[in-house]
Scaffold this motif. Structure first.
Motif, PDB file in Angstrom:
ATOM      1  N   TYR A   9     -20.168  -6.032   4.477  1.00 36.42           N
ATOM      2  CA  TYR A   9     -18.714  -5.998   4.659  1.00 36.42           C
ATOM      3  C   TYR A   9     -18.205  -7.339   5.183  1.00 36.42           C
ATOM      4  O   TYR A   9     -17.273  -7.919   4.619  1.00 36.42           O
ATOM      5  CB  TYR A   9     -18.327  -4.855   5.605  1.00 36.42           C
ATOM      6  CG  TYR A   9     -16.833  -4.740   5.820  1.00 36.42           C
ATOM      7  CD1 TYR A   9     -16.030  -4.077   4.905  1.00 36.42           C
ATOM      8  CD2 TYR A   9     -16.223  -5.315   6.941  1.00 36.42           C
ATOM      9  CE1 TYR A   9     -14.653  -3.982   5.088  1.00 36.42           C
ATOM     10  CE2 TYR A   9     -14.849  -5.223   7.135  1.00 36.42           C
ATOM     11  CZ  TYR A   9     -14.075  -4.559   6.206  1.00 36.42           C
ATOM     12  OH  TYR A   9     -12.713  -4.475   6.400  1.00 36.42           O
ATOM     13  N   ASN A  67      -5.873  -5.073  -1.955  1.00 35.34           N
ATOM     14  CA  ASN A  67      -6.000  -4.453  -0.628  1.00 35.34           C
ATOM     15  C   ASN A  67      -7.114  -3.406  -0.552  1.00 35.34           C
ATOM     16  O   ASN A  67      -7.692  -3.201   0.507  1.00 35.34           O
ATOM     17  CB  ASN A  67      -4.650  -3.806  -0.267  1.00 35.34           C
ATOM     18  CG  ASN A  67      -4.799  -2.767   0.814  1.00 35.34           C
ATOM     19  OD1 ASN A  67      -4.894  -3.077   2.000  1.00 35.34           O
ATOM     20  ND2 ASN A  67      -4.860  -1.497   0.399  1.00 35.34           N
ATOM     21  N   THR A 104      -5.686   3.238  10.494  1.00 39.44           N
ATOM     22  CA  THR A 104      -5.552   3.688   9.104  1.00 39.44           C
ATOM     23  C   THR A 104      -6.604   4.781   8.915  1.00 39.44           C
ATOM     24  O   THR A 104      -7.185   5.258   9.881  1.00 39.44           O
ATOM     25  CB  THR A 104      -5.850   2.526   8.114  1.00 39.44           C
ATOM     26  OG1 THR A 104      -7.239   2.180   8.235  1.00 39.44           O
ATOM     27  CG2 THR A 104      -5.003   1.296   8.390  1.00 39.44           C
ATOM     28  N   ARG A 148      -8.037   5.537  -6.590  1.00 41.81           N
ATOM     29  CA  ARG A 148      -8.736   6.629  -7.291  1.00 41.81           C
ATOM     30  C   ARG A 148      -7.972   7.948  -7.269  1.00 41.81           C
ATOM     31  O   ARG A 148      -8.068   8.736  -8.193  1.00 41.81           O
ATOM     32  CB  ARG A 148     -10.116   6.856  -6.638  1.00 41.81           C
ATOM     33  CG  ARG A 148     -11.073   5.691  -6.794  1.00 41.81           C
ATOM     34  CD  ARG A 148     -12.198   5.790  -5.804  1.00 41.81           C
ATOM     35  NE  ARG A 148     -11.692   5.810  -4.433  1.00 41.81           N
ATOM     36  CZ  ARG A 148     -12.420   5.924  -3.348  1.00 41.81           C
ATOM     37  NH1 ARG A 148     -13.724   6.051  -3.465  1.00 41.81           N
ATOM     38  NH2 ARG A 148     -11.869   5.925  -2.145  1.00 41.81           N
ATOM     39  N   THR A 166      -2.732   4.321  -1.386  1.00 40.82           N
ATOM     40  CA  THR A 166      -2.610   5.742  -1.034  1.00 40.82           C
ATOM     41  C   THR A 166      -2.730   5.977   0.472  1.00 40.82           C
ATOM     42  O   THR A 166      -2.511   7.096   0.931  1.00 40.82           O
ATOM     43  CB  THR A 166      -3.682   6.588  -1.767  1.00 40.82           C
ATOM     44  OG1 THR A 166      -4.957   5.981  -1.586  1.00 40.82           O
ATOM     45  CG2 THR A 166      -3.366   6.700  -3.240  1.00 40.82           C
TER      46      THR A 166
HETATM   47  N1  LIG Z   1      -8.356  -0.612   9.206  1.00 42.34           N
HETATM   48  C1  LIG Z   1      -8.905  -1.718   9.721  1.00 42.34           C
HETATM   49  O1  LIG Z   1      -9.280  -1.761  10.920  1.00 42.34           O
HETATM   50  C2  LIG Z   1      -9.051  -2.947   8.847  1.00 42.34           C
HETATM   51  C3  LIG Z   1      -9.256  -4.186   9.504  1.00 42.34           C
HETATM   52  C4  LIG Z   1      -9.374  -5.321   8.710  1.00 42.34           C
HETATM   53  C5  LIG Z   1      -9.283  -5.245   7.349  1.00 42.34           C
HETATM   54  N2  LIG Z   1      -9.089  -4.037   6.738  1.00 42.34           N
HETATM   55  C6  LIG Z   1      -9.007  -4.000   5.270  1.00 42.34           C
HETATM   56  O2  LIG Z   1      -7.735  -3.468   4.905  1.00 42.34           O
HETATM   57  C7  LIG Z   1      -7.807  -2.956   3.572  1.00 42.34           C
HETATM   58  C8  LIG Z   1      -7.152  -1.586   3.534  1.00 42.34           C
HETATM   59  O3  LIG Z   1      -7.898  -0.695   4.354  1.00 42.34           O
HETATM   60  P1  LIG Z   1      -7.223   0.396   5.279  1.00 42.34           P
HETATM   61  O4  LIG Z   1      -7.637   0.115   6.656  1.00 42.34           O
HETATM   62  O5  LIG Z   1      -5.793   0.537   4.969  1.00 42.34           O
HETATM   63  O6  LIG Z   1      -8.067   1.682   4.821  1.00 42.34           O
HETATM   64  P2  LIG Z   1      -7.652   3.119   4.238  1.00 42.34           P
HETATM   65  O7  LIG Z   1      -6.524   3.687   5.015  1.00 42.34           O
HETATM   66  O8  LIG Z   1      -8.928   3.886   4.180  1.00 42.34           O
HETATM   67  O9  LIG Z   1      -7.148   2.797   2.751  1.00 42.34           O
HETATM   68  C9  LIG Z   1      -8.054   2.300   1.797  1.00 42.34           C
HETATM   69  C10 LIG Z   1      -7.412   2.287   0.414  1.00 42.34           C
HETATM   70  O10 LIG Z   1      -8.371   1.741  -0.513  1.00 42.34           O
HETATM   71  C11 LIG Z   1      -8.477   2.606  -1.634  1.00 42.34           C
HETATM   72  N3  LIG Z   1      -9.831   2.538  -2.202  1.00 42.34           N
HETATM   73  C12 LIG Z   1     -11.005   2.696  -1.533  1.00 42.34           C
HETATM   74  N4  LIG Z   1     -12.044   2.619  -2.392  1.00 42.34           N
HETATM   75  C13 LIG Z   1     -11.522   2.390  -3.622  1.00 42.34           C
HETATM   76  C14 LIG Z   1     -12.081   2.230  -4.929  1.00 42.34           C
HETATM   77  N5  LIG Z   1     -13.414   2.312  -5.140  1.00 42.34           N
HETATM   78  N6  LIG Z   1     -11.255   2.013  -5.970  1.00 42.34           N
HETATM   79  C15 LIG Z   1      -9.908   1.969  -5.772  1.00 42.34           C
HETATM   80  N7  LIG Z   1      -9.318   2.115  -4.568  1.00 42.34           N
HETATM   81  C16 LIG Z   1     -10.112   2.337  -3.511  1.00 42.34           C
HETATM   82  C17 LIG Z   1      -8.135   3.994  -1.097  1.00 42.34           C
HETATM   83  O11 LIG Z   1      -7.553   4.811  -2.117  1.00 42.34           O
HETATM   84  P3  LIG Z   1      -8.241   6.050  -2.886  1.00 42.34           P
HETATM   85  O12 LIG Z   1      -8.995   6.871  -1.887  1.00 42.34           O
HETATM   86  O13 LIG Z   1      -7.054   6.745  -3.502  1.00 42.34           O
HETATM   87  O14 LIG Z   1      -9.122   5.436  -3.917  1.00 42.34           O
HETATM   88  C18 LIG Z   1      -7.051   3.672  -0.070  1.00 42.34           C
HETATM   89  O15 LIG Z   1      -5.780   3.630  -0.693  1.00 42.34           O
HETATM   90  C19 LIG Z   1      -9.298  -2.945   3.205  1.00 42.34           C
HETATM   91  O16 LIG Z   1      -9.577  -4.035   2.345  1.00 42.34           O
HETATM   92  C20 LIG Z   1      -9.997  -3.111   4.553  1.00 42.34           C
HETATM   93  O17 LIG Z   1     -11.258  -3.714   4.399  1.00 42.34           O
HETATM   94  C21 LIG Z   1      -8.955  -2.881   7.463  1.00 42.34           C
END
Ligand SMILES: NC(=O)c1ccc[n+]([C@@H]2O[C@H](COP(=O)([O-])OP(=O)(O)OC[C@H]3O[C@@H](n4cnc5c(N)ncnc54)[C@H](OP(=O)(O)O)[C@@H]3O)[C@@H](O)[C@H]2O)c1
Length: 243
Positions: free
Chosen positions: A139, A77, A173, A33, A10
């Motif tokens: 984390y 993811n 993000t 969610r 999402t």
């Molecule tokens: N952004 C960074 O700097 C960064 C760096 C390294 C790694 N990452 C990793 O990249 C991945 C994606 O993160 P992002 O940066 O794209 O963050 P984001 O934009 O906040 O997206 C997070 C996604 O995870 C879903 N989510 C969160 N909690 C959940 C739950 N309890 N059950 C089901 N879905 C859930 C959210 O959807 P809903 O709200 O609809 O549930 C959303 O679609 C993560 O694993 C994060 O740790 C991010």
């Protein structure tokens, strides 16, 4: 083309991955969610169905495991961070974080693999982080698990099945806003979510086990992987003292 299950589509990296897989012609199963945002994305993509689930809830996760048995791509993811030191956080929040970042990844991989092995083909892309190289809270420890777990799976699975840990650095993000983290930092340190997504998918297709988008984070990772652990601990300690 086959079926791809993407968790956390999402927003952010997961959304970009879902769009890319859809453009490649895969049918998608979108899991997170927020039902409204899932349905908006499914309508936009045209070849997707939604499965709303909170992956920290074992019953809801079990429903996702049921459909994971028949997919060609599994993208683990979904994730988030907690903006509190372990000394101040709520234990239930720490547990929920571990359930999403670790338990869901393990159980969905376990559910998907037999079908992939039977077909002799499959792709598992686990979104980890460069944070897994450094000691800093649940984390980082969870992401270290995701990376090592993915490497272990890649070593155990037959040739037609590719398993990749995608390890981005800071990426624009909703992640930091959701966790109320004010990161700031220079522009060069921030990655573009679309580029991260496409690199991860490309590397998984090629069979690259560790996917680290951008030269700068490959350099950071090289240093972190080879630096003495005592040095990383003191950096982590200083960061903890800075708040
Ligand atoms: N952004 C960074 O700097 C960064 C760096 C390294 C790694 N990452 C990793 O990249 C991945 C994606 O993160 P992002 O940066 O794209 O963050 P984001 O934009 O906040 O997206 C997070 C996604 O995870 C879903 N989510 C969160 N909690 C959940 C739950 N309890 N059950 C089901 N879905 C859930 C959210 O959807 P809903 O709200 O609809 O549930 C959303 O679609 C993560 O694993 C994060 O740790 C991010």
């Amino acid at each position: 083309m086959g079926v791809a299950l993407v968790t956390g589509p999402t927003a952010g990296i997961g959304r970009e991955i879902a769009v890319e897989l859809s453009l490649q012609g895969h049918d998608l199963i979108l899991v997170s969610r927020d039902r409204v945002r899932l349905e908006e994305l499914a309508t936009e993509l045209g070849n997707a169905e939604v499965l709303p689930a909170d992956l920290s809830d074992r019953d809801q996760l079990a429903a996702v495991e049921q459909v994971a048995g028949d997919v060609d791509w599994l993208v683990n993811n979904a994730g988030y961070g907690i903006n509190a030191s372990f000394l101040d956080s709520e234990i239930d929040d720490e547990q929920a974080l571990l359930d999403v970042l670790v338990t869901a990844v393990m159980r969905l991989s376990h559910a998907a693999l037999p079908g992939m092995v039977a077909k002799g083909r499959g792709r598992i892309l686990n979104v980890s982080s460069v944070a897994g190289w450094v000691p800093f809270g649940t984390y980082s420890a969870a992401k270290a698990w995701v990376t090592v777990f993915s490497e272990g799976l890649a070593a155990q699975t037959p040739a037609g099945i590719h398993v990749t840990a995608l390890c981005p650095g800071f990426t624009r993000t909703e992640f930091h806003e959701r966790a109320a983290m004010d990161v700031g930092g220079p522009g060069w340190m921030w990655l573009n979510a679309g580029e991260v997504a496409r690199q991860g998918l490309r590397d998984c297709e090629r069979g690259t086990v560790l996917s680290i988008p951008s030269m700068r984070y490959r350099a950071v990772s090289m240093v972190a992987q080879h630096a003495p652990r005592s040095l990383l601990r003191s950096v982590s300690k200083r960061r903890g003292e800075d708040g």
